[in-house]
Design an enzyme around this catalytic site. Structure first.
Site, PDB file in Angstrom:
ATOM      1  N   ASP A  10     -34.717  38.853  58.853  1.00  0.00           N
ATOM      2  CA  ASP A  10     -35.776  38.522  59.814  1.00  0.00           C
ATOM      3  C   ASP A  10     -36.440  37.237  59.331  1.00  0.00           C
ATOM      4  O   ASP A  10     -36.224  36.812  58.187  1.00  0.00           O
ATOM      5  CB  ASP A  10     -36.815  39.662  59.871  1.00  0.00           C
ATOM      6  N   SER A  11     -37.258  36.666  60.187  1.00  0.00           N
ATOM      7  CA  SER A  11     -38.023  35.478  59.803  1.00  0.00           C
ATOM      8  C   SER A  11     -39.063  35.812  58.739  1.00  0.00           C
ATOM      9  O   SER A  11     -39.711  34.913  58.223  1.00  0.00           O
ATOM     10  CB  SER A  11     -38.742  34.921  61.024  1.00  0.00           C
ATOM     11  N   TYR A  42     -40.465  31.974  63.463  1.00  0.00           N
ATOM     12  CA  TYR A  42     -39.329  31.387  64.179  1.00  0.00           C
ATOM     13  C   TYR A  42     -39.702  31.150  65.649  1.00  0.00           C
ATOM     14  O   TYR A  42     -39.091  30.353  66.331  1.00  0.00           O
ATOM     15  CB  TYR A  42     -38.129  32.350  64.181  1.00  0.00           C
ATOM     16  N   GLY A  43     -40.669  31.945  66.099  1.00  0.00           N
ATOM     17  CA  GLY A  43     -40.980  32.032  67.527  1.00  0.00           C
ATOM     18  C   GLY A  43     -41.262  30.724  68.252  1.00  0.00           C
ATOM     19  O   GLY A  43     -41.017  30.611  69.445  1.00  0.00           O
ATOM     20  N   CYS A  73     -34.727  40.754  64.237  1.00  0.00           N
ATOM     21  CA  CYS A  73     -35.659  39.760  64.757  1.00  0.00           C
ATOM     22  C   CYS A  73     -35.285  39.512  66.219  1.00  0.00           C
ATOM     23  O   CYS A  73     -34.146  39.110  66.506  1.00  0.00           O
ATOM     24  CB  CYS A  73     -35.487  38.490  63.930  1.00  0.00           C
ATOM     25  N   ASN A  74     -36.209  39.779  67.119  1.00  0.00           N
ATOM     26  CA  ASN A  74     -35.930  39.562  68.553  1.00  0.00           C
ATOM     27  C   ASN A  74     -35.650  38.084  68.833  1.00  0.00           C
ATOM     28  O   ASN A  74     -34.783  37.748  69.628  1.00  0.00           O
ATOM     29  CB  ASN A  74     -37.135  39.979  69.407  1.00  0.00           C
ATOM     30  N   THR A  75     -36.395  37.222  68.155  1.00  0.00           N
ATOM     31  CA  THR A  75     -36.256  35.781  68.400  1.00  0.00           C
ATOM     32  C   THR A  75     -34.866  35.294  67.985  1.00  0.00           C
ATOM     33  O   THR A  75     -34.215  34.539  68.719  1.00  0.00           O
ATOM     34  CB  THR A  75     -37.352  35.016  67.612  1.00  0.00           C
ATOM     35  N   GLU A 151     -47.928  37.865  58.364  1.00  0.00           N
ATOM     36  CA  GLU A 151     -47.278  37.366  57.140  1.00  0.00           C
ATOM     37  C   GLU A 151     -48.270  37.207  55.987  1.00  0.00           C
ATOM     38  O   GLU A 151     -47.881  37.164  54.830  1.00  0.00           O
ATOM     39  CB  GLU A 151     -46.574  36.031  57.415  1.00  0.00           C
ATOM     40  N   CYS A 183     -41.340  42.047  69.265  1.00  0.00           N
ATOM     41  CA  CYS A 183     -41.200  41.289  68.015  1.00  0.00           C
ATOM     42  C   CYS A 183     -41.276  42.320  66.897  1.00  0.00           C
ATOM     43  O   CYS A 183     -42.135  43.216  66.935  1.00  0.00           O
ATOM     44  CB  CYS A 183     -42.344  40.285  67.894  1.00  0.00           C
ATOM     45  N   THR A 184     -40.383  42.210  65.918  1.00  0.00           N
ATOM     46  CA  THR A 184     -40.318  43.261  64.895  1.00  0.00           C
ATOM     47  C   THR A 184     -41.521  43.261  63.947  1.00  0.00           C
ATOM     48  O   THR A 184     -41.709  44.207  63.192  1.00  0.00           O
ATOM     49  CB  THR A 184     -39.009  43.155  64.086  1.00  0.00           C
ATOM     50  N   HIS A 185     -42.307  42.194  63.997  1.00  0.00           N
ATOM     51  CA  HIS A 185     -43.548  42.214  63.209  1.00  0.00           C
ATOM     52  C   HIS A 185     -44.591  43.145  63.842  1.00  0.00           C
ATOM     53  O   HIS A 185     -45.453  43.695  63.158  1.00  0.00           O
ATOM     54  CB  HIS A 185     -44.177  40.814  63.144  1.00  0.00           C
TER      55      HIS A 185
HETATM   56  N1  DGL Z   1     -39.942  39.202  63.800  1.00  0.00           N
HETATM   57  C1  DGL Z   1     -39.576  38.249  64.734  1.00  0.00           C
HETATM   58  C2  DGL Z   1     -39.173  38.734  66.079  1.00  0.00           C
HETATM   59  O1  DGL Z   1     -38.819  39.882  66.209  1.00  0.00           O
HETATM   60  C3  DGL Z   1     -39.887  36.833  64.560  1.00  0.00           C
HETATM   61  C4  DGL Z   1     -41.222  36.358  64.841  1.00  0.00           C
HETATM   62  C5  DGL Z   1     -41.402  34.938  64.447  1.00  0.00           C
HETATM   63  O2  DGL Z   1     -40.962  34.568  63.358  1.00  0.00           O
HETATM   64  O3  DGL Z   1     -41.964  34.200  65.235  1.00  0.00           O
HETATM   65  O4  DGL Z   1     -39.181  37.995  67.031  1.00  0.00           O
END
Ligand code: DGL
Length: 259
Positions: A10-11, A42-43, A73-75, A151, A183-185
């Site tokens: 993941d990011s 990453y978004g 990570c969805n992104t 983060e 988003c997994t966060h």
């Molecule tokens: N955890 C991420 C996701 O699921 C990335 C979020 C990010 O880095 O912007 O999209």
């Protein structure tokens, strides 16, 4: 082959919400988790940059001999998984926002989705929404600024609550009954969100579905670990490992990695 680890990236720390589901469902599996926190979020990055980082993470995990890679990570999934599947010869499991169950179950015919700009602007997200949510009002909200706060360990800070309030307000006004965490966060915000949202709103994410899909693919390809040895679980981050340790309650082997 089966003893080889499951690779997860993941990011940053968000994909640990997926790692936990995988570890609970498949406790016998060896796992390597890579948190590219140095490059989070990453978004807001371009599709090209997200792809480049996803390739780098994949190659690291392949070097470690992973038998399957979970793009937690969805992104990264929505922007890079078709490339990864086409170019590497192992199975990839991705994660996409749980639009389908929300659209199937909504009573108010209105659902909210909170995700990154990279996810909401991706072709894959639009394809999934067109396919499963026709006739449903989908209120899309970019969660700008949320990932950097997570983060740095700010799951319930004043700043986080103020940001969430702004993002939820238009959804509440339009009577959503499902909030999709894309988003997994974001599953780390569930305790805060639950306090902020009316009881009739169901919060959903895709964590368990990803773990089940990982199990299904490993089973189908005969890749489950049949060894009775205690599994090796290693998590690496190129950012602050104290935050990673804290979301994992210091239960796992976490190391700093310069990559
Ligand atoms: N955890 C991420 C996701 O699921 C990335 C979020 C990010 O880095 O912007 O999209």
């Amino acid at each position: 082959m089966s003893k080889k680890p499951i690779g997860i990236f993941d990011s940053g720390i968000g994909g640990t919400s997926i790692f936990k589901e995988i570890h609970t469902l498949l406790p016998n599996e060896n796992c390597i988790y890579l948190a590219d926190s140095k490059n989070a979020p990453y978004g807001n990055k371009s599709e090209e940059k997200i792809l480049q980082l996803s390739i780098k993470n994949t190659e690291y995990l392949l070097d470690k001999g992973c038998k399957i890679i979970v793009v937690a990570c969805n992104t990264a999934t929505t922007n890079a998984i078709s490339y990864l599947r086409a170019n590497y010869d192992i199975p990839f499991i991705g994660i996409e926002p749980a639009i389908k169950p929300a659209a199937l179950n909504t009573q108010s015919k209105t659902v909210g989705i909170l995700a990154t700009k990279g996810t909401l602007s991706s072709q894959l997200f639009h394809k999934t929404t067109d396919l499963y949510a026709s006739g449903i009002k989908v209120i899309e909200q970019v969660g700008e600024g949320i990932v950097p706060l997570i983060e740095t360990g700010q799951l319930d800070s004043h700043e986080m609550k103020a940001l969430l309030e702004t993002y939820l307000e238009p959804m509440l006004k339009q009577d959503i009954d499902y909030l999709v965490l894309g988003c997994t966060h974001y599953p780390y915000l569930i305790p805060t969100l639950t306090k902020m949202l009316p009881e009739n709103i169901t919060i959903i994410d895709s964590g368990l579905a990803v773990a089940k899909q990982t199990q299904a693919i490993l089973t189908r390809q005969n890749l489950l670990n049949s060894s009775i040895d205690k599994p090796t679980i290693k998590l690496f981050s190129n950012g602050d490992i104290s935050v990673l340790n804290s979301v994992l309650n210091n239960e796992f082997d976490v190391s700093y990695l310069d990559f």
